[in-house]
Write a protein that holds these residues in place. Structure first.
Motif, PDB file in Angstrom:
ATOM      1  N   VAL A  59       6.233  -2.800  -0.101  1.00 41.75           N
ATOM      2  CA  VAL A  59       7.125  -2.128  -1.056  1.00 41.75           C
ATOM      3  C   VAL A  59       8.130  -1.239  -0.329  1.00 41.75           C
ATOM      4  CG1 VAL A  59       5.382  -2.094  -2.902  1.00 41.75           C
ATOM      5  CG2 VAL A  59       5.574  -0.136  -1.354  1.00 41.75           C
ATOM      6  N   ASN A  60       9.221  -0.916  -1.024  1.00 42.40           N
ATOM      7  CA  ASN A  60      10.137   0.102  -0.520  1.00 42.40           C
ATOM      8  C   ASN A  60       9.417   1.439  -0.573  1.00 42.40           C
ATOM      9  OD1 ASN A  60      12.523  -1.454  -0.037  1.00 42.40           O
ATOM     10  ND2 ASN A  60      12.825  -1.573  -2.250  1.00 42.40           N
ATOM     11  N   ASN A  61       9.569   2.238   0.465  1.00 39.64           N
ATOM     12  CA  ASN A  61       8.918   3.545   0.533  1.00 39.64           C
ATOM     13  C   ASN A  61       9.756   4.523  -0.288  1.00 39.64           C
ATOM     14  OD1 ASN A  61       7.558   5.849   1.193  1.00 39.64           O
ATOM     15  ND2 ASN A  61       7.685   5.578   3.393  1.00 39.64           N
ATOM     16  N   GLN A  62       9.506   4.557  -1.596  1.00 46.36           N
ATOM     17  CA  GLN A  62      10.266   5.382  -2.536  1.00 46.36           C
ATOM     18  C   GLN A  62       9.307   6.188  -3.402  1.00 46.36           C
ATOM     19  OE1 GLN A  62      13.673   5.476  -2.785  1.00 46.36           O
ATOM     20  NE2 GLN A  62      13.843   4.001  -1.112  1.00 46.36           N
ATOM     21  N   PRO A  63       9.744   7.361  -3.862  1.00 45.91           N
ATOM     22  CA  PRO A  63       8.894   8.125  -4.786  1.00 45.91           C
ATOM     23  C   PRO A  63       8.615   7.324  -6.060  1.00 45.91           C
ATOM     24  CG  PRO A  63      10.723   9.479  -3.980  1.00 45.91           C
ATOM     25  CD  PRO A  63      10.977   8.068  -3.519  1.00 45.91           C
ATOM     26  N   MET A  98       0.741  -1.514   0.739  1.00 47.05           N
ATOM     27  CA  MET A  98      -0.411  -1.148  -0.080  1.00 47.05           C
ATOM     28  C   MET A  98      -1.439  -2.253   0.080  1.00 47.05           C
ATOM     29  SD  MET A  98       1.338  -0.024  -3.642  1.00 47.05           S
ATOM     30  CE  MET A  98       2.564   1.264  -3.694  1.00 47.05           C
ATOM     31  N   VAL A  99      -2.678  -1.887   0.317  1.00 41.96           N
ATOM     32  CA  VAL A  99      -3.758  -2.866   0.336  1.00 41.96           C
ATOM     33  C   VAL A  99      -4.657  -2.505  -0.842  1.00 41.96           C
ATOM     34  CG1 VAL A  99      -5.675  -3.857   1.617  1.00 41.96           C
ATOM     35  CG2 VAL A  99      -3.571  -3.217   2.824  1.00 41.96           C
ATOM     36  N   ILE A 100      -4.739  -3.432  -1.776  1.00 44.17           N
ATOM     37  CA  ILE A 100      -5.445  -3.198  -3.031  1.00 44.17           C
ATOM     38  C   ILE A 100      -6.606  -4.170  -3.150  1.00 44.17           C
ATOM     39  CG2 ILE A 100      -5.233  -3.181  -5.556  1.00 44.17           C
ATOM     40  CD1 ILE A 100      -2.158  -2.739  -5.064  1.00 44.17           C
ATOM     41  N   VAL A 101      -7.783  -3.640  -3.476  1.00 46.01           N
ATOM     42  CA  VAL A 101      -8.950  -4.488  -3.744  1.00 46.01           C
ATOM     43  C   VAL A 101      -9.187  -4.449  -5.248  1.00 46.01           C
ATOM     44  CG1 VAL A 101     -11.409  -4.862  -3.326  1.00 46.01           C
ATOM     45  CG2 VAL A 101      -9.952  -4.004  -1.474  1.00 46.01           C
ATOM     46  N   LEU A 115       8.337  -5.680 -10.473  1.00 45.22           N
ATOM     47  CA  LEU A 115       8.663  -4.291 -10.145  1.00 45.22           C
ATOM     48  C   LEU A 115       9.755  -4.281  -9.087  1.00 45.22           C
ATOM     49  CD1 LEU A 115       5.092  -2.702  -9.954  1.00 45.22           C
ATOM     50  CD2 LEU A 115       6.688  -2.657 -11.879  1.00 45.22           C
ATOM     51  N   ILE A 116      10.786  -3.496  -9.300  1.00 45.71           N
ATOM     52  CA  ILE A 116      11.985  -3.536  -8.456  1.00 45.71           C
ATOM     53  C   ILE A 116      11.725  -3.239  -6.976  1.00 45.71           C
ATOM     54  CG2 ILE A 116      12.701  -1.142  -8.890  1.00 45.71           C
ATOM     55  CD1 ILE A 116      15.609  -2.393  -9.108  1.00 45.71           C
ATOM     56  N   ASP A 117      10.788  -2.358  -6.653  1.00 46.78           N
ATOM     57  CA  ASP A 117      10.566  -1.985  -5.254  1.00 46.78           C
ATOM     58  C   ASP A 117       9.555  -2.865  -4.523  1.00 46.78           C
ATOM     59  OD1 ASP A 117      12.339   0.259  -4.766  1.00 46.78           O
ATOM     60  OD2 ASP A 117      11.174   1.315  -6.294  1.00 46.78           O
ATOM     61  N   VAL A 118       8.994  -3.866  -5.197  1.00 47.77           N
ATOM     62  CA  VAL A 118       8.035  -4.771  -4.551  1.00 47.77           C
ATOM     63  C   VAL A 118       8.787  -5.877  -3.828  1.00 47.77           C
ATOM     64  CG1 VAL A 118       6.190  -6.452  -4.946  1.00 47.77           C
ATOM     65  CG2 VAL A 118       6.154  -4.256  -6.146  1.00 47.77           C
ATOM     66  N   ILE A 119       8.483  -6.024  -2.524  1.00 50.35           N
ATOM     67  CA  ILE A 119       9.173  -7.013  -1.692  1.00 50.35           C
ATOM     68  C   ILE A 119       8.323  -8.266  -1.495  1.00 50.35           C
ATOM     69  CG2 ILE A 119      10.064  -7.416   0.649  1.00 50.35           C
ATOM     70  CD1 ILE A 119      10.721  -4.289   0.524  1.00 50.35           C
ATOM     71  N   LYS A 120       7.020  -8.087  -1.228  1.00 51.95           N
ATOM     72  CA  LYS A 120       6.163  -9.237  -0.957  1.00 51.95           C
ATOM     73  C   LYS A 120       4.735  -8.934  -1.400  1.00 51.95           C
ATOM     74  CE  LYS A 120       5.374 -12.579   2.723  1.00 51.95           C
ATOM     75  NZ  LYS A 120       5.662 -12.932   4.105  1.00 51.95           N
ATOM     76  N   VAL A 121       4.079  -9.947  -1.963  1.00 58.98           N
ATOM     77  CA  VAL A 121       2.688  -9.847  -2.394  1.00 58.98           C
ATOM     78  C   VAL A 121       1.911 -10.978  -1.731  1.00 58.98           C
ATOM     79  CG1 VAL A 121       1.100  -9.864  -4.362  1.00 58.98           C
ATOM     80  CG2 VAL A 121       3.398  -8.904  -4.634  1.00 58.98           C
ATOM     81  N   ILE A 122       0.819 -10.636  -1.045  1.00 57.90           N
ATOM     82  CA  ILE A 122       0.005 -11.649  -0.363  1.00 57.90           C
ATOM     83  C   ILE A 122      -1.458 -11.448  -0.764  1.00 57.90           C
ATOM     84  CG2 ILE A 122      -0.790 -12.543   1.872  1.00 57.90           C
ATOM     85  CD1 ILE A 122       1.772 -11.323   3.103  1.00 57.90           C
ATOM     86  N   ASP A 123      -2.120 -12.534  -1.157  1.00 60.63           N
ATOM     87  CA  ASP A 123      -3.565 -12.494  -1.393  1.00 60.63           C
ATOM     88  C   ASP A 123      -4.240 -12.685  -0.039  1.00 60.63           C
ATOM     89  OD1 ASP A 123      -6.199 -12.682  -2.195  1.00 60.63           O
ATOM     90  OD2 ASP A 123      -5.966 -14.642  -3.144  1.00 60.63           O
ATOM     91  N   LEU A 124      -4.597 -11.582   0.597  1.00 63.08           N
ATOM     92  CA  LEU A 124      -5.209 -11.645   1.924  1.00 63.08           C
ATOM     93  C   LEU A 124      -6.543 -12.374   1.892  1.00 63.08           C
ATOM     94  CD1 LEU A 124      -4.542  -7.984   3.102  1.00 63.08           C
ATOM     95  CD2 LEU A 124      -3.251 -10.023   3.721  1.00 63.08           C
ATOM     96  N   SER A 125      -7.282 -12.214   0.803  1.00 68.60           N
ATOM     97  CA  SER A 125      -8.630 -12.781   0.733  1.00 68.60           C
ATOM     98  C   SER A 125      -8.640 -14.297   0.607  1.00 68.60           C
ATOM     99  CB  SER A 125      -9.416 -12.133  -0.409  1.00 68.60           C
ATOM    100  OG  SER A 125      -8.671 -12.143  -1.600  1.00 68.60           O
ATOM    101  N   ALA A 136       4.687   0.728   6.812  1.00 65.01           N
ATOM    102  CA  ALA A 136       4.575  -0.634   7.334  1.00 65.01           C
ATOM    103  C   ALA A 136       5.290  -0.724   8.679  1.00 65.01           C
ATOM    104  CB  ALA A 136       5.166  -1.628   6.335  1.00 65.01           C
ATOM    105  N   GLU A 137       5.333  -1.947   9.221  1.00 61.55           N
ATOM    106  CA  GLU A 137       5.937  -2.163  10.535  1.00 61.55           C
ATOM    107  C   GLU A 137       7.448  -1.956  10.530  1.00 61.55           C
ATOM    108  OE1 GLU A 137       5.565  -5.978   8.285  1.00 61.55           O
ATOM    109  OE2 GLU A 137       4.203  -4.340   8.743  1.00 61.55           O
TER     110      GLU A 137
END
Length: 162
Positions: free
Chosen positions: A11-15, A48-51, A69-79, A40-41
């Protein structure tokens, strides 16, 4: 069938971004078991890492909603991939000097470390998966756990992600 899912959200690092992401889960009735957030890098981004728990359809729905959501750039299902997941816990236990050798033995066995010693207690740091942390806490219960603080899971897919 419900499974535990670990999701990485860049995500963008925004309030307010954390509030919007967690609010999305709450409004849709999805429980967040654990959430950790940090830079992030790339400068200006956070990860964000969400379980959470749910079936594949639920996870797909969450992912689609997150992308709205406007500030979300990428979503990955790590599991859904081989991953490395870790959590950190600090556990403060009662520790009379006579019991310390026993406690130090447990700490060594778990490759944990004592990070603070006071006249009547120890603070132990343990890093690992949830099972390791829960096992350590269970073995320390007989000594009297005064306080327990856990970070929540952080994770990455093994190898290079395309």
């Amino acid at each position: 069938m419900n499974h535990k899912h670990t999701i990485s959200v860049l995500v963008n690092n925004q309030p307010g971004v954390l509030q919007r992401v967690s609010g999305l889960f709450g409004r849709r009735g999805f429980n967040i078991e654990s959430i950790s957030v940090g830079e992030a890098e790339e400068q200006g981004l956070s990860r964000m890492v969400i379980v959470t728990t749910g079936d594949a359809k639920t996870l797909e729905q969450v992912s689609k909603q997150l992308y709205k959501l406007i500030d979300v750039i990428k979503v990955i299902d790590l599991s859904s991939n081989p991953m490395v997941a870790r959590e950190l816990a600090l556990i403060k236990v009662n520790a009379d000097p006579s019991l310390r050798p026993e406690i130090f033995g447990l700490v060594e066995t778990f490759r944990a470390s004592v990070v603070d010693i006071s006249p009547s207690s120890l603070i132990i740091q343990v890093v690992g998966d949830a099972i390791k942390i829960e096992a350590m806490a269970e073995l320390l219960k007989p000594y009297g756990i005064r306080e327990l603080s856990r970070t929540g899971v952080t994770a990455m897919v093994r190898g290079i992600v395309k």
